[in-house]
Design a protein around this motif. Structure first.
Motif, short mmCIF file in Angstrom:
data_model
loop_
_atom_site.label_atom_id
_atom_site.label_comp_id
_atom_site.label_asym_id
_atom_site.label_seq_id
_atom_site.Cartn_x
_atom_site.Cartn_y
_atom_site.Cartn_z
N GLY A 1 3.82 55.08 -96.54
CA GLY A 1 4.17 55.03 -95.12
C GLY A 1 5.51 54.38 -94.89
O GLY A 1 6.15 53.85 -95.79
N ARG A 2 5.92 54.43 -93.62
CA ARG A 2 7.22 53.90 -93.23
C ARG A 2 7.40 52.44 -93.61
O ARG A 2 8.46 52.02 -94.02
N ASN A 3 6.37 51.66 -93.45
CA ASN A 3 6.43 50.24 -93.78
C ASN A 3 5.73 49.96 -95.10
O ASN A 3 5.27 48.85 -95.34
N GLY A 4 5.64 50.97 -95.95
CA GLY A 4 4.94 50.84 -97.22
C GLY A 4 5.74 50.05 -98.24
O GLY A 4 6.82 49.54 -97.98
N GLY A 5 5.17 49.97 -99.41
CA GLY A 5 5.81 49.24 -100.50
C GLY A 5 4.82 49.06 -101.64
O GLY A 5 3.86 49.82 -101.76
N ILE A 6 5.06 48.04 -102.42
CA ILE A 6 4.18 47.74 -103.55
C ILE A 6 3.78 46.28 -103.53
O ILE A 6 4.47 45.44 -102.95
N ARG A 7 2.65 46.01 -104.17
CA ARG A 7 2.15 44.63 -104.29
C ARG A 7 1.25 44.57 -105.51
O ARG A 7 0.82 45.60 -106.05
N LEU A 8 0.94 43.35 -105.92
CA LEU A 8 0.00 43.19 -107.03
C LEU A 8 -1.36 43.73 -106.61
O LEU A 8 -1.79 43.53 -105.48
N ALA A 9 -2.03 44.37 -107.54
CA ALA A 9 -3.37 44.89 -107.27
C ALA A 9 -4.44 43.85 -107.59
O ALA A 9 -5.59 44.00 -107.18
N ARG A 10 -4.06 42.81 -108.30
CA ARG A 10 -4.96 41.70 -108.65
C ARG A 10 -4.22 40.39 -108.43
O ARG A 10 -3.00 40.36 -108.37
N GLU A 11 -4.98 39.34 -108.38
CA GLU A 11 -4.38 38.01 -108.29
C GLU A 11 -3.54 37.75 -109.54
O GLU A 11 -3.90 38.18 -110.64
N ALA A 12 -2.46 37.02 -109.40
CA ALA A 12 -1.56 36.72 -110.52
C ALA A 12 -2.29 35.94 -111.62
O ALA A 12 -1.93 36.07 -112.80
N THR A 13 -3.30 35.19 -111.26
CA THR A 13 -4.07 34.44 -112.27
C THR A 13 -4.89 35.38 -113.15
O THR A 13 -5.31 34.99 -114.24
N ARG A 14 -5.12 36.61 -112.70
CA ARG A 14 -5.95 37.56 -113.43
C ARG A 14 -5.14 38.62 -114.19
O ARG A 14 -5.69 39.59 -114.68
N LYS B 1 10.47 54.21 -113.37
CA LYS B 1 9.83 54.64 -114.62
C LYS B 1 8.89 53.55 -115.15
O LYS B 1 7.81 53.85 -115.66
N ILE B 2 9.28 52.32 -115.03
CA ILE B 2 8.48 51.19 -115.51
C ILE B 2 7.30 50.93 -114.58
O ILE B 2 6.21 50.53 -115.02
N LEU B 3 7.48 51.18 -113.29
CA LEU B 3 6.43 50.94 -112.31
C LEU B 3 5.21 51.83 -112.52
O LEU B 3 4.07 51.38 -112.35
N ASN B 4 5.42 53.08 -112.90
CA ASN B 4 4.31 54.03 -113.03
C ASN B 4 3.16 53.53 -113.91
O ASN B 4 2.01 53.58 -113.49
N PRO B 5 3.41 53.04 -115.13
CA PRO B 5 2.28 52.56 -115.94
C PRO B 5 1.61 51.32 -115.32
O PRO B 5 0.40 51.12 -115.50
N LEU B 6 2.37 50.51 -114.61
CA LEU B 6 1.78 49.32 -113.97
C LEU B 6 0.80 49.74 -112.87
O LEU B 6 -0.25 49.11 -112.69
N VAL B 7 1.14 50.80 -112.16
CA VAL B 7 0.25 51.34 -111.12
C VAL B 7 -0.97 51.99 -111.78
O VAL B 7 -2.11 51.72 -111.40
N SER B 8 -0.73 52.81 -112.79
CA SER B 8 -1.83 53.50 -113.48
C SER B 8 -2.83 52.52 -114.09
O SER B 8 -4.03 52.80 -114.12
N ALA B 9 -2.33 51.38 -114.57
CA ALA B 9 -3.20 50.38 -115.19
C ALA B 9 -3.90 49.48 -114.18
O ALA B 9 -4.70 48.63 -114.55
N GLY B 10 -3.59 49.65 -112.90
CA GLY B 10 -4.24 48.84 -111.88
C GLY B 10 -3.66 47.45 -111.72
O GLY B 10 -4.31 46.56 -111.16
N LEU B 11 -2.43 47.25 -112.17
CA LEU B 11 -1.78 45.95 -112.00
C LEU B 11 -1.00 45.89 -110.69
O LEU B 11 -0.85 44.83 -110.09
N VAL B 12 -0.52 47.05 -110.25
CA VAL B 12 0.27 47.16 -109.02
C VAL B 12 -0.34 48.27 -108.18
O VAL B 12 -0.81 49.27 -108.71
N GLU B 13 -0.33 48.05 -106.87
CA GLU B 13 -0.78 49.12 -105.98
C GLU B 13 0.34 49.49 -105.02
O GLU B 13 1.18 48.66 -104.68
N THR B 14 0.33 50.74 -104.62
CA THR B 14 1.34 51.24 -103.70
C THR B 14 0.72 51.45 -102.33
O THR B 14 -0.45 51.81 -102.22
N VAL B 15 1.52 51.20 -101.31
CA VAL B 15 1.10 51.42 -99.93
C VAL B 15 2.10 52.41 -99.35
O VAL B 15 3.30 52.13 -99.30
#
Length: 149
Positions: A59-72, A43-57
């Motif tokens: 697939g079988r080996n998918g997951g999540i990662r930051l969509a921007r550098e941590a400094t930004r 539930k918390i992840l969804n707004p982070l993805v929508s705001a472009g802070l986190v991106e989803t990948v």
């Protein structure tokens, strides 16, 4: 002012991803690291993805990662995204029925305090929160990318 659990865990998710930046993370492992229920974290992840802070990948080996550098990514942005309200007192609310609403300086003082709070958060990036990566790797149970290979 007290931040909500959602904001607290949103920051924790982002910190985890910042520390684990060399590989994709799974929400289940993040939830486990923080002893939090996975549906709550989702539930918390969804707004982070929508705001472009986190991106989803996907697939079988998918997951999540930051969509921007941590400094930004700064804390003010995250707090403003995840907090539903900054009404610190009844007089912040629309239609407040306080008889002093037009003559009391409490509202102005609280607005100034809130802006100072948010301004301070704006000076800290996600990178600032995750400087001690070695400690965070151990504490959160994250394998370093080269150790996992």
């Amino acid at each position: 002012m007290r931040l909500t659990r959602q904001t607290n865990y949103a920051i924790r998710i982002l910190m985890y991803l910042a520390v684990n930046k060399d590989r994709l993370s799974r929400l289940g492992e993040i939830a486990k690291a923080y002893s939090a229920p996975e549906p709550f974290m989702f539930k918390i992840l969804n707004p982070l993805v929508s705001a472009g802070l986190v991106e989803t990948v996907r697939g079988r080996n998918g997951g999540i990662r930051l969509a921007r550098e941590a400094t930004r990514i700064n804390l003010r942005e995250v707090v403003e995204l995840t907090e539903e309200s900054f009404q610190m007192a009844e007089c912040f609310e629309t239609g407040a029925d306080c008889p002093l609403i037009f003559s009391c300086e409490l509202n102005a003082a609280l607005r100034q305090a809130l802006e100072a709070f948010l301004s301070t958060l704006g000076r800290y990036s996600l990178e600032d929160l995750t400087k001690n990566k070695g400690y965070l790797h151990r504490t959160l149970g994250i394998e370093k990318a080269d150790a996992a290979a």
